[in-house]
Scaffold this motif. Structure first.
Motif: not given
Ligand code: PMP
Ligand code: GLU
Length: 418
Positions: A330-331, A344-348, A413-414
């Motif tokens: 999801q990144v 990176p887009d971490i909005s997930a 962490f994710l």
């Protein structure tokens, strides 16, 4: 208490990159182990011959005031570099201003291009594609500019299209920013894309905004690894006199602490603008540190091999960073082609909760939680504007080992988010 500081600074947005880096450094001083992915600061030492040139000048007594915009010899070396490497055919030493870093060049430039408005007058506009480096908009606003954002996305590879630019230009447009390779996106415009952008600018200067100037921040020109050649828009003759090329030695020569940068502008207007920069600098800081001038000459004339070996190291790190990030669920990480940033887009992760109960609602929350819970320091994307709010910036101006350790931590962490 009635004591106050001027509104000019009390309303000024602090530099988010510097603030986060300082915070991480303070935690390190308190004894916490923090993995630093914040600053765009090469971890290499300044090449030896650059240091030697400064030491020699210092010992030879070059310790006095010097001409405000730089000694003629160093201005000549910079002008020669811009003519031969960047194709800025009309640049002479008088078209160069040497400043205390690229940031200082940009600051002075905005002060020389914009004015605060008189009653009844509308502010002049500064076109800035976003996401973009955190300091452009605050520096421009401080000078009196109204910032007009052009939004770019992952899908557009973070590039503005000629049509978007055309739409943003009005009779009030004073300056358009270009930064290729880009901080924080890591993307580059190809020569042909820049020629298309230039065509819009040339046309607009005739029909809409006669006072339009292009600012091309080329500080990452040497740190490229995606197969796209760096191209300087100021080399296009129809745009030459309207383009101010800004650069600095911080990145390519690992000289962040030296504070050495410059601005170059061609033609008759270029001379007037550089003289204005000189007047401003003469009331502000005078010349840069006197024994840094020979170091600048050594960097620009003797260090091609050092620059290449650092570039190759950044290229390897870019591969490691993007491959490791692509393994995170999801990144989404666009592949950088220049500079040393992954974005990176971490909005997930938005709406999720960390094991200690922190709710992630934004990239600021995301970075805050990473810093506090896993000791990893990154820059939240909010401050870069536009779609940046869905992203974080990870500088890979650090060792491959640090990258592996950092992404291992980020992966855990994710996966711990609920
Ligand atoms: N432009 C860009 C795009 C940057 O990322 C930076 C940050 N280093 C600068 C200019 C200014 O750098 P310096 O003042 O160290 O030359
Ligand atoms: N430009 C670098 C960065 O973005 C250094 C810090 C700064 O001046 O913003 O991290």
């Amino acid at each position: 208490m009635a004591l106050s500081v001027a509104r000019r600074v009390s309303s000024l947005q602090p530099s988010a990159t510097i603030a986060m880096a300082n915070r991480a450094k303070a935690l390190t001083r308190q004894g916490r182990e923090i993995l630093q992915f914040t600053l765009g600061e090469p971890d290499f030492d300044t090449p030896r011959q650059i240091k030697q040139a400064a030491i020699d000048a210092l010992l030879a007594g070059q310790t006095k005031y010097m001409p405000t915009l730089g000694d003629p010899e160093t201005r000549a070396v910079i002008a020669a570099k811009l003519r031969t490497e960047n194709g800025l055919a009309g640049v002479t030493p008088e078209h160069i201003a040497i400043t205390s870093g690229g940031k200082h060049a940009l600051y002075n430039l905005f002060q020389c291009l914009f004015d605060h408005t008189c009653p009844g007058e509308a502010p002049r506009e500064f076109i800035l594609q976003t996401p973009s480096w955190v300091s452009y908009a605050p520096i421009a606003r401080l000078a009196g500019a109204e910032v007009v954002e052009v939004h770019t996305t992952v899908e557009s590879d973070f590039k503005m299209t000629p049509a978007q630019l055309r739409q943003a230009i009005t009779p009030r447009t004073r300056a358009v920013m270009l930064n290729s390779p880009s901080n924080p996106c890591g993307t580059m415009y190809t020569e042909s894309e820049l020629r298309d952008i230039a065509a819009v600018l040339v046309d607009a200067a005739v029909s809409i905004a006669p006072d339009l100037v292009v600012i091309s921040d080329e500080i990452y020109e040497k740190i490229i690894f995606g197969g796209i050649a760096h191209f300087s828009i100021g080399s296009i003759p129809q745009l030459a006199e309207r383009t101010v090329t800004v650069n600095g030695l911080s990145k390519a020569y690992a000289m962040t602490g030296w504070r050495a940068g410059y601005a170059a502008a061609q033609g008759e207007f270029g001379l007037r603008l550089i003289n204005a920069l000189g007047t401003l600098q003469g009331q502000m800081s005078t010349n840069i540190t006197s024994f840094v001038y020979p170091a600048i000459r050594a960097a620009l004339t003797q260090c091609a091999d050092d620059v290449e070996s650092m570039r190759a190291a950044f290229a390897r790190r870019a591969v490691v960073m993007t491959e490791r990030l692509s393994g995170l669920p999801q990144v989404q990480t666009p592949r950088p082609t220049g500079a040393f940033y992954a974005f990176p887009d971490i909005s997930a992760a938005f709406g999720k909760t960390t094991p200690t109960g922190r709710i992630i609602r934004s990239s600021v929350d995301f970075c805050e939680a990473m810093l506090e819970e896993i000791g990893l320091a990154a820059i939240p994307g909010e401050e870069f504007g536009g779609i940046g709010r869905n992203h974080i910036r990870l500088s890979f101006a650090c060792s491959e080992e640090t990258i592996h350790r950092g992404i291992d931590l980020m992966s855990k962490f994710l996966s711990d988010l609920r």
